[in-house]
Write an enzyme that holds these catalytic residues in place. Structure first.
Site, PDB file in Angstrom:
ATOM      1  N   ASP A 119     141.976  98.302 123.904  1.00  0.00           N
ATOM      2  CA  ASP A 119     140.776  97.930 123.491  1.00  0.00           C
ATOM      3  C   ASP A 119     140.573  97.726 121.920  1.00  0.00           C
ATOM      4  OD1 ASP A 119     138.062  97.705 123.913  1.00  0.00           O
ATOM      5  OD2 ASP A 119     137.724  99.657 123.603  1.00  0.00           O
ATOM      6  N   GLU A 164     144.673 103.098 126.123  1.00  0.00           N
ATOM      7  CA  GLU A 164     143.573 103.654 126.833  1.00  0.00           C
ATOM      8  C   GLU A 164     144.247 103.462 128.359  1.00  0.00           C
ATOM      9  OE1 GLU A 164     139.588 102.817 126.399  1.00  0.00           O
ATOM     10  OE2 GLU A 164     139.721 102.486 124.343  1.00  0.00           O
ATOM     11  N   GLU A 170     143.656 100.319 120.609  1.00  0.00           N
ATOM     12  CA  GLU A 170     143.267 101.789 121.134  1.00  0.00           C
ATOM     13  C   GLU A 170     143.833 101.635 122.464  1.00  0.00           C
ATOM     14  OE1 GLU A 170     138.755 102.848 119.125  1.00  0.00           O
ATOM     15  OE2 GLU A 170     139.072 102.181 121.372  1.00  0.00           O
ATOM     16  N   LYS A 203     133.828  96.159 118.433  1.00  0.00           N
ATOM     17  CA  LYS A 203     134.555  96.455 119.832  1.00  0.00           C
ATOM     18  C   LYS A 203     134.651  95.305 120.742  1.00  0.00           C
ATOM     19  CE  LYS A 203     135.708 100.126 120.595  1.00  0.00           C
ATOM     20  NZ  LYS A 203     137.266 100.725 120.503  1.00  0.00           N
ATOM     21  N   HIS A 219     141.970 112.460 119.674  1.00  0.00           N
ATOM     22  CA  HIS A 219     141.693 111.464 119.021  1.00  0.00           C
ATOM     23  C   HIS A 219     140.026 111.811 118.281  1.00  0.00           C
ATOM     24  CE1 HIS A 219     140.521 107.238 118.274  1.00  0.00           C
ATOM     25  NE2 HIS A 219     139.514 107.403 119.005  1.00  0.00           N
ATOM     26  N   GLN A 256     133.212  97.971 112.475  1.00  0.00           N
ATOM     27  CA  GLN A 256     132.254  99.174 113.115  1.00  0.00           C
ATOM     28  C   GLN A 256     131.824 100.030 112.510  1.00  0.00           C
ATOM     29  OE1 GLN A 256     135.369 100.941 115.836  1.00  0.00           O
ATOM     30  NE2 GLN A 256     133.965 102.589 116.712  1.00  0.00           N
ATOM     31  N   GLU A 292     144.598 106.400 113.000  1.00  0.00           N
ATOM     32  CA  GLU A 292     144.974 107.708 113.007  1.00  0.00           C
ATOM     33  C   GLU A 292     146.545 107.584 112.689  1.00  0.00           C
ATOM     34  OE1 GLU A 292     143.893 109.939 116.723  1.00  0.00           O
ATOM     35  OE2 GLU A 292     143.810 107.989 117.405  1.00  0.00           O
ATOM     36  N   ARG A 314     137.825  97.872 112.709  1.00  0.00           N
ATOM     37  CA  ARG A 314     137.158  99.241 112.088  1.00  0.00           C
ATOM     38  C   ARG A 314     136.410  98.964 111.022  1.00  0.00           C
ATOM     39  NH1 ARG A 314     138.216 102.819 116.091  1.00  0.00           N
ATOM     40  NH2 ARG A 314     140.587 102.839 116.714  1.00  0.00           N
ATOM     41  N   ASP A 329     133.398 102.395 128.126  1.00  0.00           N
ATOM     42  CA  ASP A 329     134.549 102.810 127.491  1.00  0.00           C
ATOM     43  C   ASP A 329     134.043 104.501 127.188  1.00  0.00           C
ATOM     44  OD1 ASP A 329     136.892 102.951 126.031  1.00  0.00           O
ATOM     45  OD2 ASP A 329     136.350 102.313 124.280  1.00  0.00           O
ATOM     46  N   THR A 344     139.089  92.934 124.786  1.00  0.00           N
ATOM     47  CA  THR A 344     139.940  94.241 125.420  1.00  0.00           C
ATOM     48  C   THR A 344     141.039  93.795 126.465  1.00  0.00           C
ATOM     49  OG1 THR A 344     137.898  95.527 125.273  1.00  0.00           O
ATOM     50  CG2 THR A 344     139.531  96.243 126.822  1.00  0.00           C
TER      51      THR A 344
END
Length: 420
Positions: free
Chosen positions: A223, A191, A189, A243, A123, A230, A348, A227, A116, A247
């Site tokens: 993904d 991607e 996420e 993470k 971002h 993490q 975000e 948070r 990844d 996925t």
């Protein structure tokens, strides 16, 4: 362009023809090509036409086909284009058209390794402003190399797979010690994933010029990220349990040849990159994503201005001599644009929970149990048409009972509060 009826607005026109693996009723999974709202069951069509390698379309994954390499990929695409364009092939193909609504899509390929990246400047800058407000948004290495990490290939799942809320250690900023329990800051996420076909040799880097010799095509990637897990675990070695739990990828692999009309020059890179990352023909793709939360559009991240090209990601991933294998997947990292409605993650979109989104009259920050997230994508064709990449969907389900009990025991033991 085709004798097959293609509904208006379908993501899978006659020039696209992505490959995937489907299960029809109790039959064994096998390879098909999407066109309109139907699937061409390739195994019987290829066998009847005595196509070289016809048996590969009866396989339960695309891996054997992917391993054939670019000449075979291109020959197969040309064969497919002829099938759907040539009225003379109608009698051979029509009996083997299956409605997509009648099948269950599978994971399209067996994933070897998963990497990844962190290739979107918007971002990376947004997260830098959130987590390091008194420092430069980008760390010193960011514009010199494509930052990335190795993920867990075994937790890559097909679109539609439920996502169990992960549990782990979390530590609130004002807490004296960590607690254990279900993540309270579950995120997505957005991607783009690149699917490796032709393997490389251990000890021999892949150059940026050889990108298309090794990568067959792309999938849409979600993904999922915890948070709060993490944030506590990632120093000093980076992402781990926050993470690695899931996925999700879309079921259809769109070839680089189908995407060719959407190629755009790579934006200028400053400072200049080192020679192994440089090349005269570096491109991105003009792709737009759409993120829907419980059916409501919340974001439309653009891919075309992503800082690092897929060829540079592959070159950096192998420059130390690491090899790639058939079925390897590497992803762009979260794709975000400059506008608020172009951000590719809820951390975000809600600015770390401080600016909730209003979706269907309700405030949202991070994901709640029962939330369904669907990410779709399309590439812009040269003639203004759309090349659909399909979609990837997942629904959040509650943490396992065992994890909940463990979290309750931990809180009783140390008297801490379940905060995030």
């Amino acid at each position: 362009m085709s004798w097959i009826d293609i509904p208006d607005g379908s993501p899978f026109g006659a020039e696209n023809l992505p490959l995937g693996v489907f299960r029809h009723g109790d039959e064994e999974p096998r390879v098909g090509a999407a066109i309109g709202d139907q699937i061409i069951d390739l195994a019987p069509v290829a066998s009847a036409q005595m196509l070289d390698g016809a048996q590969l379309f009866a396989e339960p994954t695309l891996n054997a086909f992917l391993a054939l390499g670019r000449p075979a990929w291109r020959a197969t695409r040309n064969w497919l284009l002829d099938l759907v364009r040539n009225e003379n092939d109608r009698d051979a193909v029509e009996p083997h058209l299956i409605p997509q609504s009648a099948v269950t899509m599978q994971l399209p390929f067996e994933v070897g390794d998963y990497v990844d990246f962190y290739a979107s400047e918007q971002h990376a800058s947004n997260l830098g402003r959130l987590f390091r407000p008194d420092s430069e948004p980008l760390l010193p290495n960011w514009k010199h190399l494509p930052v990335g990490y190795h993920g867990r290939a075994g937790t890559i799942v097909a679109s539609g797979t439920d996502i169990v809320r992960p549990s782990g250690q979390r530590k609130a900023p004002d807490a004296a010690a960590p607690t254990f329990g279900p993540s309270q800051r579950l995120d997505i996420e957005v991607e783009l994933g690149y699917v490796v076909g032709t393997p490389s040799t251990l000890g021999k880097p892949v150059s940026v010029e050889d990108f298309a010799e090794h990568v067959y095509g792309v999938v849409v990637v979600n993904d999922w990220s915890a948070r709060d897990l993490q944030a506590w675990e990632y120093v000093p070695l980076g992402p781990f349990l926050g993470k690695s739990f899931a996925t999700s990828i879309s079921p259809w692999v769109v070839s680089l040849d189908a995407l060719a009309p959407s190629a755009v020059p790579l934006p200028a890179q400053d400072p200049p990159v080192l020679p192994y990352l440089d090349g005269p023909n570096l491109t991105n793709f003009d792709i737009t994503f759409e993120v829907r939360l419980n059916g409501h559009l919340v974001s439309s991240p653009p891919y075309r201005d992503i800082y690092w090209s897929p060829a540079q990601m592959l070159a950096h991933m192998t420059v130390n001599g690491a090899s790639v294998r058939t079925g390897d997947l590497y992803a762009s990292g979260t794709v975000s644009g400059p506008e608020k409605n172009q951000r590719g993650s809820f951390i975000e979109l809600s600015w770390a929970g401080r600016e909730p989104l209003i979706v269907d009259g309700k405030e949202h920050t991070f994901l709640e149990d029962g939330d369904e997230v669907t990410i779709s994508a399309w590439a812009a064709g040269a003639d203004g048409s759309r090349i659909g990449l399909g979609e990837v969907t997942g629904t959040v389900v509650p943490a396992s009972a065992a994890a909940k009990r463990e979290g309750q025991h931990a809180r009783q033991h140390d008297g801490s509060l379940d905060r995030s």
